[in-house]
Design a protein around this motif. Structure first.
Motif, PDB file in Angstrom:
ATOM      1  N   MET A   1      -2.267  -0.441 -12.777  1.00  0.00           N
ATOM      2  CA  MET A   1      -3.067   0.490 -12.014  1.00  0.00           C
ATOM      3  C   MET A   1      -2.252   1.186 -10.938  1.00  0.00           C
ATOM      4  O   MET A   1      -1.328   0.601 -10.387  1.00  0.00           O
ATOM      5  CB  MET A   1      -4.206  -0.273 -11.360  1.00  0.00           C
TER       6      MET A   1
ATOM      7  N   TYR B   1       1.590   0.658  -7.056  1.00  0.00           N
ATOM      8  CA  TYR B   1       1.314   0.301  -8.446  1.00  0.00           C
ATOM      9  C   TYR B   1       0.939  -1.175  -8.497  1.00  0.00           C
ATOM     10  O   TYR B   1       1.523  -1.998  -7.795  1.00  0.00           O
ATOM     11  CB  TYR B   1       2.557   0.523  -9.303  1.00  0.00           C
ATOM     12  N   TYR B   2      -0.029  -1.508  -9.327  1.00  0.00           N
ATOM     13  CA  TYR B   2      -0.466  -2.899  -9.452  1.00  0.00           C
ATOM     14  C   TYR B   2      -0.465  -3.317 -10.915  1.00  0.00           C
ATOM     15  O   TYR B   2      -0.804  -2.524 -11.791  1.00  0.00           O
ATOM     16  CB  TYR B   2      -1.898  -3.069  -8.934  1.00  0.00           C
ATOM     17  N   ASN B   3      -0.091  -4.585 -11.150  1.00  0.00           N
ATOM     18  CA  ASN B   3      -0.320  -5.158 -12.465  1.00  0.00           C
ATOM     19  C   ASN B   3      -1.495  -6.101 -12.333  1.00  0.00           C
ATOM     20  O   ASN B   3      -1.415  -7.120 -11.650  1.00  0.00           O
ATOM     21  CB  ASN B   3       0.925  -5.908 -12.951  1.00  0.00           C
TER      22      ASN B   3
END
Lengths: 99, 311
Positions: free
Chosen positions: A30, A38-40
């Motif tokens: 995301m 940014y993210y996982n």
């Protein structure tokens, strides 16, 4: 006030706008357009994120996770609470004030 | 005049380019490009430029049209990924106009065609393409030039079009020219007076590289981000892992500022997500002082050796 104190199974959560999610080899990744981070979200986190497409209670998310991953209610509940805390900490979701 | 150039088309960035402006640095082609065909035409854009909503004083966007103005040079319009219209200013330097056509316009056009334009140089190492990215002054061109000197072919300099096919990124050749700074030429032992200076960059030179150019697309097998350390010491390499890869690719997207302005951030993020996990990325750090291209080169080959042996 610490949000951990107020979260219950009845708490209704809403997504904050401005996030773009995409699939990366089965994991949900995301981008928060506002903070540029940014993210996982991972596999379970991705399911939780999808469950949040509409304002939804934590109880309902727990049910979804329990069914999707075939895990005991207790495990699902723990995972969901933990993940939701991080979403709140990153300001990616909010507690629905209407509830 | 227009009719005589209709038949002439150039090949660059996977595109067949029909241009009313001569583009002498590009090879001619009579085949449609891998990515498609575009036309570059001359037109009066003054009124259109006045009317288009501006996102910055020199950039306008309306639907699928992007316009920008380069003062005293030209107004450009890039439309639907198929048409570039150029309205040169009176007395404009045409070398300069051409630089914008082959740089900024192509970068926007590739994004309109949903092709990722990476900012850097790509070279062929062990039959695969590797991208060298990094901030201005990081040493991309110098290292690229050194690698070419060692017999490795150039895929692209400045704008690298990256297509994704079945989850695999593919680097598409740009055109056979390299832009080098005076300092790089000195290091490389080239005589700058033989080369034509690029517009308004007296110390940057265009070097044709027809004999050292990769003409067909190749799988993109890795990205090296070049960095500079203030401290003395050896060249070092570190893998770039996890979500930092997204930052790296976004930061080195050609004209990244335009991604949000033309409303393609979601596509851009999704396309990175589709291959970022399968693309090895490294940060290659060199000391600020001195010429370290040979050390950088040996470290690059040491780094990609396991990949080379896999094949």
């Amino acid at each position: 006030m610490n949000t951990a104190d107020v979260l219950s199974l009845q708490t209704v959560l809403v997504k904050r706008p401005g996030n773009i999610a995409s699939d990366m080899d089965g994991e949900k990744v995301m981008l928060n357009v506002k903070n540029g981070k940014y993210y996982n979200l991972g596999e379970v986190g991705g399911e939780i994120w999808s469950a949040l497409d509409e304002p939804v209670s934590i109880n309902r998310i727990v049910q979804v996770i329990q069914e999707t991953f075939d895990v005991p209610a207790e495990t699902a509940e723990q995972d969901v609470f933990e993940f939701v805390q991080s979403l709140l900490a990153e300001d990616l979701v909010a507690i629905d004030s209407g509830s | 005049m227009a009719s005589t150039v209709q038949g002439l088309a150039y090949k660059a960035f996977g595109l067949q380019i029909f241009s009313e402006f001569p583009l002498p640095e590009l090879p001619l082609t009579d085949e449609p490009g891998l990515i498609g065909s575009v036309v570059v035409i001359r037109g009066d854009l003054a009124e259109r430029w006045q009317a288009i909503p501006k996102v910055t004083p020199s950039l306008g966007v309306l639907g699928s049209e992007v316009m920008f103005e380069a003062k005293d040079t030209a107004i450009f319009s890039i439309q639907d990924g198929i048409r570039i219209t150029v309205s040169p200013a009176a007395g404009a330097d045409m070398d300069c106009v051409r630089l914008y056509i082959l740089g900024s316009c192509m970068g926007v056009l590739l994004m309109q065609k949903k092709i990722l334009p990476l900012h850097g140089s790509a070279l062929v190492l062990d039959n695969k393409a590797y991208a060298l990215v990094g901030r201005s002054g990081a040493g991309k061109s110098t290292l690229a030039s050194y690698l070419m000197d060692q017999g490795h072919l150039l895929v692209s300099d400045d704008v690298i079009p990256v297509m994704v096919q079945e989850g695999q990124p593919l680097a598409v050749p740009g055109y056979p020219q390299q832009k080098l700074w005076q300092q790089s030429l000195d290091y490389m032992g080239m005589n700058s007076s033989l080369y034509r200076p690029l517009f308004e960059r007296e110390t940057k030179f265009a070097v044709p590289v027809h004999d050292r150019f990769q003409t067909e697309p190749l799988p993109l097998a890795g990205v090296f981000e070049l960095a500079v350390s203030e401290e003395e010491g050896p060249v070092t390499v570190q893998p770039i892992n996890g979500m930092e890869r997204f930052h790296t690719l976004f930061n080195h997207t050609y004209q990244k500022a335009i991604v949000d302005r033309i409303g393609i951030r979601e596509w851009h993020f999704g396309m990175l997500a589709s291959f970022v996990n399968r693309l090895p990325m490294y940060r290659l750090t060199r000391p600020k002082q001195g010429f370290s291209a040979p050390q950088q080169t040996s470290l690059i080959f040491e780094t990609i050796k396991p990949q080379m042996e896999e094949r």
